[in-house]
Design an enzyme around this catalytic site. Structure first.
Site, short mmCIF file in Angstrom:
data_model
loop_
_atom_site.label_atom_id
_atom_site.label_comp_id
_atom_site.label_asym_id
_atom_site.label_seq_id
_atom_site.Cartn_x
_atom_site.Cartn_y
_atom_site.Cartn_z
N GLY A 141 0.78 -1.23 0.07
CA GLY A 141 0.04 0.08 0.16
C GLY A 141 0.77 1.24 0.03
O GLY A 141 0.41 2.14 -0.36
N ARG A 142 2.27 1.20 0.54
CA ARG A 142 3.09 2.21 0.39
C ARG A 142 4.32 1.97 0.17
O ARG A 142 5.32 2.54 0.59
CB ARG A 142 2.92 3.02 1.67
CG ARG A 142 3.21 1.97 2.81
CD ARG A 142 3.44 3.14 4.12
NE ARG A 142 3.58 2.36 5.07
CZ ARG A 142 3.75 2.87 6.39
NH1 ARG A 142 4.21 4.25 6.50
NH2 ARG A 142 3.56 2.31 7.43
N LYS A 202 9.62 2.78 0.25
CA LYS A 202 8.70 3.06 1.37
C LYS A 202 8.10 4.51 1.16
O LYS A 202 9.10 4.96 1.88
CB LYS A 202 8.94 2.04 2.47
CG LYS A 202 7.85 1.98 3.65
CD LYS A 202 8.15 0.99 4.68
CE LYS A 202 7.23 0.82 5.82
NZ LYS A 202 7.64 0.11 7.01
N ARG A 227 6.31 -12.52 1.11
CA ARG A 227 5.93 -12.59 2.43
C ARG A 227 4.67 -13.78 2.59
O ARG A 227 4.62 -14.34 1.53
CB ARG A 227 4.95 -11.25 3.01
CG ARG A 227 5.76 -9.98 3.00
CD ARG A 227 5.01 -8.99 2.35
NE ARG A 227 5.70 -7.73 1.99
CZ ARG A 227 6.06 -6.95 2.97
NH1 ARG A 227 5.58 -6.85 4.12
NH2 ARG A 227 6.66 -5.65 2.68
N ASP A 244 1.31 -10.69 7.04
CA ASP A 244 1.90 -9.92 5.64
C ASP A 244 3.22 -9.34 6.22
O ASP A 244 4.04 -8.88 5.41
CB ASP A 244 0.71 -8.98 5.57
CG ASP A 244 0.42 -7.99 6.63
OD1 ASP A 244 -0.23 -8.63 7.64
OD2 ASP A 244 0.44 -7.04 6.63
N ASN A 245 3.52 -9.58 7.37
CA ASN A 245 4.92 -8.92 7.79
C ASN A 245 6.06 -10.09 7.92
O ASN A 245 6.94 -9.97 8.92
CB ASN A 245 4.79 -8.13 8.99
CG ASN A 245 4.00 -6.84 8.75
OD1 ASN A 245 3.87 -6.32 7.61
ND2 ASN A 245 3.52 -6.20 9.98
N ASP A 298 9.43 -5.14 7.67
CA ASP A 298 8.46 -3.95 8.14
C ASP A 298 8.59 -3.63 9.62
O ASP A 298 7.89 -4.11 10.54
CB ASP A 298 6.94 -4.59 7.89
CG ASP A 298 6.53 -4.49 6.67
OD1 ASP A 298 7.28 -4.10 5.83
OD2 ASP A 298 5.25 -4.53 6.10
P1 AMP Z 1 1.81 -2.75 8.21
O1 AMP Z 1 0.94 -3.13 9.44
O2 AMP Z 1 2.44 -1.38 8.34
O3 AMP Z 1 2.63 -3.81 7.80
O4 AMP Z 1 0.70 -2.47 7.28
C1 AMP Z 1 -0.52 -3.36 6.76
C2 AMP Z 1 -0.97 -3.03 5.45
O5 AMP Z 1 -1.31 -1.62 5.43
C3 AMP Z 1 -0.04 -3.18 4.29
O6 AMP Z 1 -0.83 -3.42 3.17
C4 AMP Z 1 0.58 -1.81 4.03
O7 AMP Z 1 1.02 -1.60 2.58
C5 AMP Z 1 -0.80 -0.92 4.33
N1 AMP Z 1 -0.42 0.38 4.68
C6 AMP Z 1 0.14 0.59 5.93
N2 AMP Z 1 0.37 2.01 5.97
C7 AMP Z 1 -0.23 2.59 4.82
C8 AMP Z 1 -0.20 3.95 4.41
N3 AMP Z 1 0.08 4.93 4.91
N4 AMP Z 1 -0.62 4.25 3.06
C9 AMP Z 1 -1.24 2.76 2.63
N5 AMP Z 1 -1.22 1.79 2.89
C10 AMP Z 1 -0.38 1.45 4.15
MG MG Z 2 3.58 -4.80 6.44
#
Ligand code: AMP
Ligand code: MG
Length: 520
Positions: free
Chosen positions: A102-103, A122, A199, A269-270, A279
């Site tokens: 997502g980012r 990122k 992942r 996913d991590n 992550d």
């Molecule tokens: P995380 O818990 O940070 O590993 O993120 C979980 C999910 O949310 C993953 O699919 C990330 O890509 C998405 N995600 C987290 N932060 C953002 C953001 N600021 N914009 C878009 N997607 C995000």
């Molecule tokens: Mg993640």
């Protein structure tokens, strides 16, 4: 500056045919093409000389405009076809459906010195997987990822790495603690580097959608590029692959336990398929040794991802991966055998790791008891984990009394230690020195061995926060200082002695030091 780009992921695996950057469910594809967003006013903050060298980038190129442009997302390299990966995941114990990059935007793979590295920005803007969020990252969390991933690498913990840290010049709105106090922060981009960013969730998404054809394509790709020594894909090789992922995951978590690292968000996913720490979000380092500690305020209630639970969660996550791989294997028993091997190997490796922290080379039937008694004491008296083990290496085996002084320096509240606790420490130190007397190593030899597994310097939570506070004001000296110090975490480095200290009291309950959330 010219990188030797040689893509496989976006060449060999199925692409999403839609080229627009709109948020959507993506089926039967491993990734979607997407370009990084144009930042408004980029600025270089830091880069890793060592990582650059590994990628074939010369030192003199690090302060070039081209380097800044490429690794902030301002320019796309010739021959690069950036993309975001599609994956799903179990978050906090529940299937969350499609997540994806997502980012994070992958720039491609670089081959240099016979090594293949995938490069990923990122915080470089939204992708089809951004869901309700903005695709951006703030400076605060980018500094934390940049410093910590390189620190972990130098600690000998399997991890993704970082090449660079840049400001985007854009403002990013964040509600840091999800309490309605949103504020603008500086936006930043980290370039992360790893052999692969695959992942568990990349496999889970196909299994959840019963897309067994693409599940097989992705698993075969993974084996071909990262586990080729296992042989040509077959049911038997899929099992061997799962065994390897299981072993590597366990190995990584044992390292986390050794250095006192708490990941904070061990969602599937991590979890890297290569067993790399990936992550860096609301992670933290143990200061007072505490199995129940988690830095993640989002997980405050259940503490699913607390320090002492990380090994269990690793196994839970492997169960999800086993379920995802099942359609290719169609037999539960051998998968269960592998999962059971995690449990038995954990017992063995965890004991081995703790013995190494105590400098015990030969085995003794009472070691388990000695270790359990130590863990109870560490918990009972809020003892700084890093300082305790580092100081303990200075103990002489014929002088247990000196031990109390060494231990004392690691207590957070030395004046509040009761007589009975002091008595218990004395007894423990006596049994430990008796145990050391059975060892053949000299005191000096044991100290050297202990100091090679018990770091002197880790990225304490408040240290990262100090670097963040300075960086917010445009001063990056502390980032550089910590970055350099953490390259040699096991060395004495007297010039950095001030960082070998307990967490200051002001940091005990401060946001960013002990309280972090997923919102970054
Ligand atoms: P995380 O818990 O940070 O590993 O993120 C979980 C999910 O949310 C993953 O699919 C990330 O890509 C998405 N995600 C987290 N932060 C953002 C953001 N600021 N914009 C878009 N997607 C995000
Ligand atoms: Mg993640």
């Amino acid at each position: 500056m010219k990188l030797n780009l040689d893509d496989t992921f976006n060449i060999e695996l199925p692409a999403d045919p839609v080229m627009e950057n709109t948020r959507r469910q993506v089926f039967e594809a491993c990734f979607s093409y997407v370009k990084p967003r144009k930042p408004s006013a980029t600025q270089y903050i830091h880069a890793s000389q060592e990582m650059a060298k590994a990628l074939g980038i010369k030192s003199k190129d690090l302060d070039s405009k081209a380097f800044l442009d490429i690794f902030s997302g301002n320019e796309v390299m010739e021959d690069s076809n950036p993309y975001a990966m599609c994956y799903g995941g179990h978050q906090f114990g529940h299937w969350a459906g499609q997540l994806g990059d997502g980012r994070a935007i992958n720039l491609g793979e670089v081959v240099h010195d016979n090594n293949r590295w995938a490069l990923q920005l990122k915080g470089a803007g939204e992708t089809p997987y951004s869901r309700t969020a903005d695709g951006l990252a703030v400076l605060r969390s980018s500094i934390r990822e940049y410093l910590c991933s390189e620190a972990m690498y130098h600690l000998g913990v399997p991890t993704t790495r970082a090449l660079s840290l840049m400001l985007t010049g854009d403002q990013v709105l964040r509600d840091m603690l999800y309490n309605g106090n949103a504020a603008y922060e500086k936006g930043a981009v980290v370039c992360r580097v790893a052999p692969s960013f695959l992942r568990f969730g990349n496999y889970e998404i196909f299994a959840a959608r019963q897309d067994h054809k693409n599940l097989k394509v992705l698993v075969d790709y993974t084996i071909k590029h990262f586990f080729s020594h296992l042989g040509e894909p077959s049911k038997e090789v899929y099992l061997k692959f799962f065994q390897k992922v299981t072993d590597r995951t366990l190995d990584m978590i044992i390292h986390w336990q050794r250095v006192g690292f708490v990941h904070g968000v061990m969602n599937t996913d991590n979890m890297s398929i290569l067993g790399l720490t990936i992550d860096y979000g609301p992670y933290g380092w143990l200061e007072g040794f505490d199995f129940g500690w988690t830095p993640n305020t989002t997980d405050k209630q259940h503490k699913r991802y607390r320090y002492g639970n990380q090994p269990n969660i690793g196994l839970w996550n492997l169960y999800q991966l086993a379920n995802a791989l099942y359609p290719l294997i169609e037999a539960t028993e051998p998968l269960e055998t592998i999962l059971n091997s995690y449990k038995s190997n954990f017992e063995v490796k965890s004991l081995e790791m703790m013995r190494s922290k105590l400098g015990l080379i030969d085995t003794d039937k009472d070691d388990k008891k000695l270790i359990a008694a130590l863990e109870d004491l560490l918990l009972a008296s809020e003892t700084d984990m890093t300082i305790f083990f580092r100081n303990l290496s200075r103990l002489k085996k014929d002088n247990s009394e000196n031990g109390l002084k060494l231990v004392h320096d690691a207590f957070y509240n030395p004046t509040e230690i009761s007589d009975s606790l002091r008595q218990q420490w004395t007894l423990w130190l006596e049994s430990y020195t008796e145990r050391l007397q059975k060892e053949s190593l000299s005191d000096d030899e044991r100290q050297a061995k202990m100091n090679s597994v018990n770091p002197k310097y880790v990225l304490r939570n408040y240290m990262a926060q100090l670097a963040i506070d300075d960086a917010d004001k445009g001063d990056y000296k502390l980032i550089d200082e910590l970055f350099n110090m953490l390259k040699n975490p096991y060395d004495e480095q007297p010039e950095y002695e001030k960082w070998f200290a307990k967490r200051p009291e002001w940091a005990r309950h401060k946001v960013g030091c002990s309280m972090l959330s997923c919102s970054s």
